[in-house]
Design an enzyme around this catalytic site. Structure first.
Site, PDB file in Angstrom:
ATOM      1  N   TYR A 163      58.666  44.209  19.847  1.00  0.00           N
ATOM      2  CA  TYR A 163      59.411  43.267  19.015  1.00  0.00           C
ATOM      3  C   TYR A 163      58.467  42.295  18.329  1.00  0.00           C
ATOM      4  O   TYR A 163      57.359  42.011  18.797  1.00  0.00           O
ATOM      5  CB  TYR A 163      60.422  42.479  19.849  1.00  0.00           C
ATOM      6  CG  TYR A 163      59.780  41.497  20.809  1.00  0.00           C
ATOM      7  CD1 TYR A 163      59.471  40.199  20.408  1.00  0.00           C
ATOM      8  CD2 TYR A 163      59.473  41.876  22.105  1.00  0.00           C
ATOM      9  CE1 TYR A 163      58.867  39.307  21.283  1.00  0.00           C
ATOM     10  CE2 TYR A 163      58.870  40.994  22.985  1.00  0.00           C
ATOM     11  CZ  TYR A 163      58.569  39.712  22.569  1.00  0.00           C
ATOM     12  OH  TYR A 163      57.977  38.836  23.432  1.00  0.00           O
ATOM     13  N   PHE A 173      57.080  33.400  16.343  1.00  0.00           N
ATOM     14  CA  PHE A 173      56.828  32.666  17.582  1.00  0.00           C
ATOM     15  C   PHE A 173      56.303  33.567  18.699  1.00  0.00           C
ATOM     16  O   PHE A 173      55.690  33.083  19.649  1.00  0.00           O
ATOM     17  CB  PHE A 173      58.078  31.913  18.052  1.00  0.00           C
ATOM     18  CG  PHE A 173      59.255  32.792  18.401  1.00  0.00           C
ATOM     19  CD1 PHE A 173      59.344  33.416  19.634  1.00  0.00           C
ATOM     20  CD2 PHE A 173      60.281  32.972  17.492  1.00  0.00           C
ATOM     21  CE1 PHE A 173      60.432  34.215  19.962  1.00  0.00           C
ATOM     22  CE2 PHE A 173      61.376  33.772  17.812  1.00  0.00           C
ATOM     23  CZ  PHE A 173      61.452  34.402  19.048  1.00  0.00           C
ATOM     24  N   ASP A 174      56.495  34.882  18.555  1.00  0.00           N
ATOM     25  CA  ASP A 174      55.995  35.775  19.600  1.00  0.00           C
ATOM     26  C   ASP A 174      56.049  37.213  19.094  1.00  0.00           C
ATOM     27  O   ASP A 174      56.858  37.554  18.223  1.00  0.00           O
ATOM     28  CB  ASP A 174      56.838  35.638  20.876  1.00  0.00           C
ATOM     29  CG  ASP A 174      56.204  36.342  22.060  1.00  0.00           C
ATOM     30  OD1 ASP A 174      54.976  36.562  22.033  1.00  0.00           O
ATOM     31  OD2 ASP A 174      56.923  36.677  23.016  1.00  0.00           O
ATOM     32  N   ILE A 193      67.701  36.770  27.493  1.00  0.00           N
ATOM     33  CA  ILE A 193      68.668  35.833  26.942  1.00  0.00           C
ATOM     34  C   ILE A 193      69.928  36.597  26.557  1.00  0.00           C
ATOM     35  O   ILE A 193      69.884  37.790  26.248  1.00  0.00           O
ATOM     36  CB  ILE A 193      68.084  35.067  25.729  1.00  0.00           C
ATOM     37  CG1 ILE A 193      67.624  36.049  24.648  1.00  0.00           C
ATOM     38  CG2 ILE A 193      66.953  34.142  26.163  1.00  0.00           C
ATOM     39  CD1 ILE A 193      67.157  35.367  23.368  1.00  0.00           C
ATOM     40  N   TYR A 219      67.992  29.958  23.436  1.00  0.00           N
ATOM     41  CA  TYR A 219      67.425  28.916  24.309  1.00  0.00           C
ATOM     42  C   TYR A 219      68.086  27.558  24.116  1.00  0.00           C
ATOM     43  O   TYR A 219      67.641  26.561  24.692  1.00  0.00           O
ATOM     44  CB  TYR A 219      65.913  28.813  24.084  1.00  0.00           C
ATOM     45  CG  TYR A 219      65.184  30.058  24.548  1.00  0.00           C
ATOM     46  CD1 TYR A 219      64.906  30.260  25.891  1.00  0.00           C
ATOM     47  CD2 TYR A 219      64.808  31.039  23.638  1.00  0.00           C
ATOM     48  CE1 TYR A 219      64.255  31.410  26.323  1.00  0.00           C
ATOM     49  CE2 TYR A 219      64.155  32.188  24.060  1.00  0.00           C
ATOM     50  CZ  TYR A 219      63.882  32.373  25.397  1.00  0.00           C
ATOM     51  OH  TYR A 219      63.235  33.510  25.820  1.00  0.00           O
ATOM     52  N   PHE A 236      64.862  38.921  16.009  1.00  0.00           N
ATOM     53  CA  PHE A 236      63.974  39.888  16.658  1.00  0.00           C
ATOM     54  C   PHE A 236      63.993  41.199  15.872  1.00  0.00           C
ATOM     55  O   PHE A 236      65.048  41.806  15.676  1.00  0.00           O
ATOM     56  CB  PHE A 236      64.415  40.158  18.097  1.00  0.00           C
ATOM     57  CG  PHE A 236      64.196  38.999  19.021  1.00  0.00           C
ATOM     58  CD1 PHE A 236      62.990  38.841  19.691  1.00  0.00           C
ATOM     59  CD2 PHE A 236      65.192  38.052  19.221  1.00  0.00           C
ATOM     60  CE1 PHE A 236      62.776  37.780  20.545  1.00  0.00           C
ATOM     61  CE2 PHE A 236      64.989  36.983  20.076  1.00  0.00           C
ATOM     62  CZ  PHE A 236      63.786  36.837  20.734  1.00  0.00           C
TER      63      PHE A 236
END
Length: 564
Positions: A163, A173-174, A193, A219, A236
């Site tokens: 992802y 962010f990731d 999540i 979150y 994502f």
């Protein structure tokens, strides 16, 4: 939403609003609008935005940038000054606006102590980062879906996926790809999540899907670390590489079964097979073909991974099948080497070349037998035969028809593989047979020449001639008991010494009257020369009484058929 244009008395510069006179409404300059705007701000939406707030002279009175945090608020619920509540309507994520708010739609005649004076017109430079609503749900968009999809992600499945994770404005962010490692987890048991648990359901291996998740399913108000701010929608971009369930067992697909299938693999058999090995997404990790050598092993006895140990049981000689193996029947959570990751489902495309059991004997199939068969071949007989030799898969090895004369051997001699000697027994002259010879009766684990190790051999044989032979290692045998005074009988001129002519004449006479027989493997003269040489121990050209001995006397054996 079209920009609100209000004429000014002063010169206008690009992307700058001039100082107006008294305003009755908000002024909005949309000086950057993204090309893709799938959603606009409406009353009731929650938004995240950055801003700089200034007065007409350019003095700054406030900035979200100084706090290093976006401003998060619900629109249309009187949680903003009226002018801002109105000015952000219709904004897109990543849109930039210059907003001018008159005093009566800002802080009016009261202002804000020590910050905003009374009757101040306010200027805001705003960039929108996020929009969401409490009615929002997880949004999924399939970018690519394979044509074949036999199974999709369900709750309690264990999956491996890549992802890229971004905020709604595109900020990364990731990413699992930067770590060069898939994200591996269970679905539907609270390991992810909530929005991701929902967004991954129904995916196929190889599918690419964009999953957009509102903050309350991600979150929420807390955010996560320094990368995910509070109340952030998440996007994502996912690629599913693998899925399985702990209740899975191996599965067999794409079987091509040859006809006939006389015998199937059983536990304890030794098999030779070729394979291509890949991960579930098609990533190649190994192939026996690349080594140009079959994989050879016992099956059902723990020599290979459990999925292969069980997945090849019941296969036929020559069969092709695909075996799909969950990780708990393969290399588990750890994987192996640098090509098979942990928790990977493995796919083996297998071609069974041959198999046998260590207890197997020669399989004899006679496909032609003459009507008149008065005599059949026996152990120690001398035979002449033609043959074609091949592997079970039809690969030709060699044939006697490449030579000027047929093959000739003594049955049971150490010059012949045991399985061929066994398969030629009890044959009639002119008979034809197919012999399947297991490797322990063929060329064994090491093979020979073009014969691979542990290969089952197939001989198509035709018996051409047979003659009574002699045991291996013998040149001549008596058909009855040997003469008691053999030296005297050999010594034709009775001078106490046997010369070659005497020896040769005597032996040929015994063969002629049927009292003895020479090995049919060589010409008689050559055999008699060898026999004489064996008895002439001091090599003086004659045989004395002390030199003459029967082979059984030398070997310490006892037999009614003795040999010189």
């Amino acid at each position: 939403m079209n920009p609100l244009l209000v004429p000014c008395a002063c010169l206008l510069l690009a992307a700058v609003l001039c100082e107006p006179g008294p305003l009755s409404d908000v002024l909005v300059d949309r000086y950057f609008t993204p090309p893709d705007c799938s959603r606009e701000v409406h009353n009731g939406d929650f938004i995240r935005y950055h801003y700089n707030g200034t007065f007409a002279n350019g003095d700054k009175f406030d900035s979200s940038y100084d706090r290093k945090s976006t401003f998060n608020v619900q629109v249309g619920k009187a949680r903003l000054i009226p002018g801002m509540d109105k000015a952000v309507l219709g904004m897109c994520v990543n849109e930039r606006r210059r907003i001018v708010i008159p005093p009566h739609l800002a802080y009016g005649s009261q202002g804000v102590d020590n910050v905003i004076p009374p009757d101040a017109t306010l200027y805001f430079d705003v960039v929108l980062h996020d929009i969401w609503n409490q009615k929002d749900k997880v949004q999924t968009k399939t970018e690519y879906r394979p044509a074949t999809c036999n199974r999709t992600v369900q709750n309690t499945d264990y999956i491996r996926y890549h992802y890229n994770g971004t905020l709604l404005n595109g900020t990364l962010f990731d990413s699992s790809r930067t770590r060069m490692k898939t994200y591996d987890t269970y679905v539907g048991i609270g390991s992810l999540i909530k929005g991701m648990e929902e967004g991954l359901l129904g995916m196929c291996v190889g599918e690419r899907r964009t999953i957009t998740i509102p903050p309350f399913l991600a979150y929420g108000e807390a955010g996560y670390g320094n990368s995910i701010p509070p109340q952030a929608s998440l996007v994502f971009d996912t690629l599913l590489l693998d899925l399985h369930n702990q209740n899975d067992t191996f599965s067999v697909e794409n079987q091509v079964i040859p006809e006939p299938c006389i015998r199937k693999i059983e536990s304890g058999d030794f098999i030779r097979y070729h394979y291509n090995g890949s991960l579930l997404d098609g990533t190649f990790f190994d192939s026996s073909y690349s080594r140009n050598r079959t994989y050879d092993t016992y099956i059902g006895m723990g020599y290979v991974i459990s999925g292969i140990d069980q997945g090849l049981i019941g296969a036929c000689m020559g069969e092709r099948r695909r075996v799909i193996i969950p990780p708990h029947m393969a290399y588990g959570e750890s994987g192996t080497g640098d090509k098979i990751p942990g928790s990977a489902v493995l796919v083996f495309d297998v071609h069974i070349i041959d198999f046998h059991n260590p207890k197997d004997r020669v399989d004899v199939q006679s496909y032609y037998k003459p009507d008149n068969c008065n005599k059949t071949s026996q152990l120690t007989d001398f035979v002449k035969y033609h043959y074609n030799a091949s592997l079970v898969d039809g690969t030709q090895l060699y044939t006697s028809r490449d030579y000027d004369v047929p093959q000739s051997l003594t049955l049971g001699s150490n010059k012949m593989i045991a399985g061929l000697s066994e398969g030629l027994l009890e044959m009639c002259i002119g008979e034809r047979r197919i012999l399947k010879i297991p490797p322990h009766l063929g060329h064994g684990e090491n093979g020979a020449g073009n014969v691979p190790g542990s290969a089952v051999l197939v001989f198509d044989v035709e018996l051409l001639e047979l003659a009574d032979g002699v045991p291996d290692g013998y040149l001549f045998v008596w058909n009855g008991d040997a003469p008691a005074k053999l030296h005297e009988e050999l010594d034709l001129n009775k001078d106490g010494e046997i010369l070659y002519d005497e020896f040769s004449s005597y032996i040929m006479a015994q063969v002629k009257v049927g009292k003895g027989r020479l090995s049919p493997t060589e010409e008689p003269d050559k055999l008699i020369q060898d026999m004489f040489g064996n008895q002439d121990r001091n090599k003086d050209g004659k045989i004395t009484v002390d030199e003459l001995k029967l082979k059984t006397e030398e070997d310490g054996e006892h037999s009614v058929k003795d040999e010189l």
